[in-house]
Scaffold this motif. Structure first.
Motif: not given
Ligand code: AMP
Ligand code: MG
Length: 331
Positions: A307-309, A237-242, A259-266, A276-283
């Motif tokens: 998945l918090f994005m 389940r994707v959760i958009p985060v402003k 819960k098994r949780v992933g995050v994608v942060v800028v 369980d998953l961390v992705v950092v966007i630096n570019g």
């Protein structure tokens, strides 16, 4: 069906290998190939029976149109009517490249390609392998992203085979694709030209060529372009985060519930622990767009449930990235 795995150099593909794939296209078979955005799967766009095989391979609903992939403007213009001069400015500036032009189709275009719409999407991919394939086949190639319907688009031949092995006749494997996010779809049937789907060419860049002539996606455009909610979705389940909302805290709370949780942060910021998953966007949004589908697949392989994005700033390419995240969040 045995899927031929054809490896080629992305910059200087062996013409003999290209010819094997081109012959399959001419015989009415389906072939996957790299573009500068994602991998496509296509067939002879002038042969309705061949086109049907693309839908069959993907499990794609017949009411979702394909795009005609061409190797020149000349080839594209043989499929449509009523092209205005402004369109040529766009073609000169952005072709080959990730800009799909939706124009009125003529009767050479089989109705199956356009799902019965009076218009057809035209695209000239900026990838040597794709262009060589279309040229060698001698016909426009009706294609769409090379994934099972409802799965994320493929950015490598490995992804293509995971979804479509045994379902297509061949795949031209030229490694990873560049953008990762699909083409911008622009309706050029009447001014102002309307962006039906934000994509790899931003509205700002289109405006540079045609100031005041480019309209943003309007409510209802989605219906017209038959964009499907099922298009861009991981299992999670994707959760958009402003930006400004506390993503770390939201994610942490879900993780604390087991819960098994992933995050994608800028960019640089506080990261949650215990996820369980961390992705950092630096570019910036270019990197976000390029990695988006890879991230979806990674989340699937790690069995992520939430998945918090983080939504990037919605300018330039950020508009397309945000669009895909919201799309993935719809269910
Ligand atoms: P892609 O997802 O890049 O394979 O592009 C296929 C998508 O382009 C379809 O799902 C439609 O949303 C859109 N499309 C294709 N043909 C048309 C058309 N004639 N008018 C509007 N949108 C179209
Ligand atoms: Mg697709």
């Amino acid at each position: 069906m045995q899927t031929l795995h054809l490896k080629v150099d992305p910059d200087n593909p062996n013409p003999k290998i290209i010819e094997i794939a081109a012959a399959l296209i001419r015989e009415g078979e389906t072939v996957a190939f790299p573009t500068e955005t994602v991998y496509g799967v296509g067939a002879n766009g002038l042969d309705e029976k061949a086109v049907r095989n693309v839908f069959k391979a993907k499990g794609r609903p017949l009411n979702n149109p394909l795009l005609m992939h061409v190797m020149s403007w000349e080839q594209a213009s043989s499929l449509v009517t009523d092209i205005s001069e402004e369109v040529l400015l766009l073609v000169n500036r952005f072709w080959p490249g990730p800009l799909t032009l939706v124009a009125r189709a003529n009767d050479k275009v089989p109705p199956l390609v356009t799902a019965g719409l009076p218009t057809v999407g035209l695209r000239m991919p900026d990838h040597r392998v794709a262009l060589d394939l279309i040229k060698a086949a001698g016909v426009p190639v009706a294609a769409t992203s090379a994934n099972l319907s409802g799965r994320p688009s493929s950015t490598s031949a490995r992804h293509v085979l995971k979804d479509l092995n045994g379902r297509i006749a061949g795949v031209l494997d030229a490694g990873s694709t560049g953008w990762g996010i699909e083409s911008t779809i622009l309706d050029i049937t009447r001014p102002p030209f309307t962006i039906l789907r934000p994509g790899a060419v931003s509205r700002e860049r289109l405006e540079e060529v045609l100031p005041g002539l480019i309209a943003a996606t309007k409510p209802g455009a989605e219906e017209r372009s038959r964009l499907r909610a099922a298009h861009y979705r991981p299992d999670a389940r994707v959760i958009p985060v402003k930006p400004g909302e506390n993503l770390a805290q939201l994610a942490q709370a879900e993780a604390a519930r087991g819960k098994r949780v992933g995050v994608v942060v800028v960019g640089d910021q506080e990261l949650p622990t215990l996820v369980d998953l961390v992705v950092v966007i630096n570019g910036g949004s270019a990197e976000y767009g390029r990695r988006l589908y890879e991230i979806f697949r990674l989340a699937d392989s790690r069995k992520i449930e939430y998945l918090f994005m983080e939504i990037p700033e919605e300018t330039g390419l950020g508009v397309a990235v945000a669009d895909r995240i919201y799309e993935a969040a719809r269910r």
